[in-house]
Design an enzyme around this catalytic site. Sequence first.
Site, PDB file in Angstrom:
ATOM      1  N   GLU B 318       0.849  -1.198   0.000  1.00  0.00           N
ATOM      2  CA  GLU B 318       0.000   0.000   0.000  1.00  0.00           C
ATOM      3  C   GLU B 318       0.880   1.243   0.000  1.00  0.00           C
ATOM      4  O   GLU B 318       0.605   2.207   0.720  1.00  0.00           O
ATOM      5  CB  GLU B 318      -0.932   0.019   1.206  1.00  0.00           C
ATOM      6  N   CYS B 402     -11.409   2.429   5.274  1.00  0.00           N
ATOM      7  CA  CYS B 402     -10.740   3.635   5.760  1.00  0.00           C
ATOM      8  C   CYS B 402     -11.002   4.826   4.866  1.00  0.00           C
ATOM      9  O   CYS B 402     -11.058   5.968   5.339  1.00  0.00           O
ATOM     10  CB  CYS B 402      -9.229   3.391   5.873  1.00  0.00           C
TER      11      CYS B 402
END
Lengths: 640, 640
Positions: B318, B402
């Site tokens: 990520e 998120c």
Amino acid sequence: MTKSKTNRQFRPVGVPDVSLSGFWGKWQDAVCNSTAETLLDRCVEAGMLRAIDVDQPSPGIVIPIQPWGGTTQMFWDSDLGKSIETIAYSLYRQPNPKLEARADAIIDLYEKLQDEDGYVNAWFQRVQPERRWTNLRDHHELYCAGHLMEAAVAYYQATGKRKLLDVMIRFADYMIKVFGHGEGQLPGYCGHEEVELALVKLARVTGEKKYLDLAKFFVDERGREPHFFTDEAIRDGRDPASFIQKTYEYGQAHQPVRDQRKVVGHAVRAMYLYSGMADIATEYNDDTLTEALEALWDDLTTKQMYVTGGIGPAASNEGFTDYFDLPNDTAYAETCASVGLVFWASRMLGRGPDRRYGDIMEQALYNGALPGLSIDGKTFFYDNPLESSGKHHRWVWHHCPCCPPNIARLVTSIGSYMYAAADDEIAVHLYGESKASFSLANGSEVELTQNTNYPWEGSVEFKVGLKARSNFALSLRVPEWAIGATLTINGEKVDVGSHLVDGYVRLEREWTDGDRLALDLPLALRPQYANPKVRQDVGRVALMRGPLVYCAEEVDNGKDLNAIVLPRQLPAAQTSVLGDLNGAVAVDVEVMREDASDWGTPLYRSEPAKRASAKARFVPYHLWDNREPGEMLVWVQADK
Amino acid sequence: MTKSKTNRQFRPVGVPDVSLSGFWGKWQDAVCNSTAETLLDRCVEAGMLRAIDVDQPSPGIVIPIQPWGGTTQMFWDSDLGKSIETIAYSLYRQPNPKLEARADAIIDLYEKLQDEDGYVNAWFQRVQPERRWTNLRDHHELYCAGHLMEAAVAYYQATGKRKLLDVMIRFADYMIKVFGHGEGQLPGYCGHEEVELALVKLARVTGEKKYLDLAKFFVDERGREPHFFTDEAIRDGRDPASFIQKTYEYGQAHQPVRDQRKVVGHAVRAMYLYSGMADIATEYNDDTLTEALEALWDDLTTKQMYVTGGIGPAASNEGFTDYFDLPNDTAYAETCASVGLVFWASRMLGRGPDRRYGDIMEQALYNGALPGLSIDGKTFFYDNPLESSGKHHRWVWHHCPCCPPNIARLVTSIGSYMYAAADDEIAVHLYGESKASFSLANGSEVELTQNTNYPWEGSVEFKVGLKARSNFALSLRVPEWAIGATLTINGEKVDVGSHLVDGYVRLEREWTDGDRLALDLPLALRPQYANPKVRQDVGRVALMRGPLVYCAEEVDNGKDLNAIVLPRQLPAAQTSVLGDLNGAVAVDVEVMREDASDWGTPLYRSEPAKRASAKARFVPYHLWDNREPGEMLVWVQADK
């Protein structure tokens, strides 16, 4: 070019009937001197011998069960099988008593392992015996059997030793009892195809049609409804809907094979299935299979194949995605898949020479499969990207070691892909310094000698050796790229065009001992553009010379290979021979190069980079990453 | 442009001090009308309320533990925190008693959940209480606390209700006891940064320096040797070498933060750390942090940032990979990471206006963060590729949710990113129809009204509202792309160049009520080329207009967007307003287009595709996938 419609059946010549030197001789030496033994060493290190040795305790689960419900340990038999097959071929070329003794010892272990009923499988006899034949979809049982069969045939042909062949004959006879539509029989087939083509080999070497019939059964049953995999899962208490690969397309079992028109799923599985189908089509002259195969062939080669003959762009399913989706830097393009494409192409030639298949076989062989092996035969590519930022290198081994023995057995058996024979015809599919012997059904005994520095040079000379004058046809492939190819027989020019049948010069005549043919295939450097639907290649061009795809490497051209821009009109290229790259022909071209040196700090700006004239060197793609590691690029920027 | 060296401290204005209409007003309405409630609904559906409700049994492990040693369930507090924060901001704009009551109920649960000592965490109180503070590296405890603190501050500012604020003050006071170098204290910090910037917010709202000091402690300790994460792992019986992320770079803990010069690891973590560092640099006038931050800023924006302000190209971590590695179709470019870049940029403005930061803040806001939200506020992008073959669409929800609350809280608090104030200075960082109030430390009470259709048009008018004539400086950003920007004050032309300080027109004078400024920022369409080291963008060009990156979509241009070739000399573009796309300005350009229709069967050939003139429509990238789904492309082929 007319398509001949006869029912000729071409079968590959036996590996022992061809001896290679020149280009392929060097590669075979690398396998004989390094790879063959390396394969066996790595199998032993992995624990594969202990796994089949009934005098030792079962190794248990060495490689943990994965989310798909199995482990690569389940395919250990296939790794051993392909290694033995490689050793067998290597023994033709180069006797090696020590290596042969090691192979004999493994074969002894398999003989001792074999059950009374004929079953042989390291995992399902020694680790999970209660699971035999419970999950054909995932567990690779018949796949393993197929590779052991191929090994058995090769080893018998190489050494005359029947032990492994007899083991696998007993297993095949047992399979005939297990599989079928009778009472208590399984109407099933393996999730990973392989046993089909292996049974054809077994049938050809034994002359037993029953093995062909079993292969045909597996082909015919595949994808039928009610679906075997669904029924099997329910029987086994598994939810068929929880199949981790989501669709039976993964194993080409989504519909009956004769209805299939789109190449889908796991690439190696697909190639092995189509190879088996093509074998059955040849042996049974089954046009219903040929119709499907021709459609699948076009689907693959016109919409889903890298210019290298690499196939299966995605790692996620080790296979196919969408049409025209051919990412270069993340290309999976497994070595095994291109090896499988060579298998399939060679079997599509079973019904007669046709350069549709011969050309692609050659393209996939040189550019899709061969990169899998390093020059020294000691390291291996699993996936074959067409662009690397410098981090992709050959492995010493792989957690799923399917590719190393696959490319090794192909290289050592390459003679049987070069030549094929029908009752009264010889086909030359591939060129390379070699000598081949044929005993045709019409009685002709032929020795054919090729003298050539192909693929580095395009001139190929043949000498026909005969004990007596003989009538047969000789078909020589004229690749589609070989614009202006010429041929002479005994110094007299032959009009190539008027003799072309399906892209082969077909010469049917009475031959005399000492007849000489000289074929010249012009190797002009040629640009290759992709259909603009291939989004990853737009604005880019690749270079080919003869059958070889070329690439730029950092070792020759410095960093930032993407800054190279090839002019629209390809300038004259200079060639040179690279001693440190197996005598490869390198190509030097005048190019433009974008200059980042005065770009400045910002990452983006309104003015494109300046360009300057530069020279770029291109080398055969199959040889990349054999020198100093670094960037590599096949598709360079194209000027417009 | 000179760099001012004063120690001014700019802090963002409070969210309640700015009211938005126009462009941002519409987006805020979408959040108020849809997103805010949606977030809460999805949190409830996921089981997050049960997880904090001590009157219900513990939910246990709902989302299984992953190979990294934790589960996304461990961050549920952060999802709730960001949702409450979004609700808080939405309540400024649009009172919603029902939603407020739902938020109050959640806050009540947190109050009841809180331990005597002040600790609050759903997972480590209810699921694994024995694991409190045992694995700061992986378990997100302080990260969760940070998000609850941000929520507490926002909710207090929105509603005047102190309950959650008091809960988090008690937690922060407890943290001060837990963390430090004293006997029995932990010299640690969180693997996922966030609490640092949250503590700064807590300090600012409470006026308590001790929270700043704790934030500074976490910043100062990070990456020091002996390494806290290593010691912690050993204490916890874990092998530090088995860290699944392999390197402490993943959480920017590989070296002390003041020594860091390269942006590495997980992108969101990096942005949150740098934001906290910038806050500390501002509050303590800490030039040693600023030096590192400026180097990191250049590293990110000149070598690792998409033209969209997207960052972190790789899904695997990520985060960041190699310099200039910016793949378009597989771009991860998480929405949260660009939100984080906006956070960081706004905090880099803490030490004074500088368009180095303001321009990138705007770029990342419009093109990196905003695409995360659909026009209707109901669906969300997690990753943001710059090219799509038609299969990438916004999610209703995500397994790691998120991004939805992150973009929602940014949109609803955007006013505080537009304006900042120092003792005697107001900075306007972003343009948009709005009204803002300032109470400067020098006593000036200012109301600033922006009338503009920005970003669709470049004309921005300001009206200064004052109770009395006041001396202060007003700094207006002149984006680097706004070549030929003009400004008038009360109709009189001001020479922009001579007033430019660090890219802002700085107007220091006595202001009178009713003063009017007219700023004009030319929005010429401009091509953007990437440094040729970005291999994925060579031969390609992107279009920007003002702060907006444009893209081509299939709905406007048909399939095969990669066939579009933009001419070297950009022709005059026609603009039109699209009612179905939030009134966006679309751009129509004369282009060439490669024609695949007569390509023929082969996938590769020696001639490139023909070209024909065509028209192409480009729309703002942040609005893509709001109409009929299909292909999308930012970087189109560039003629050379």
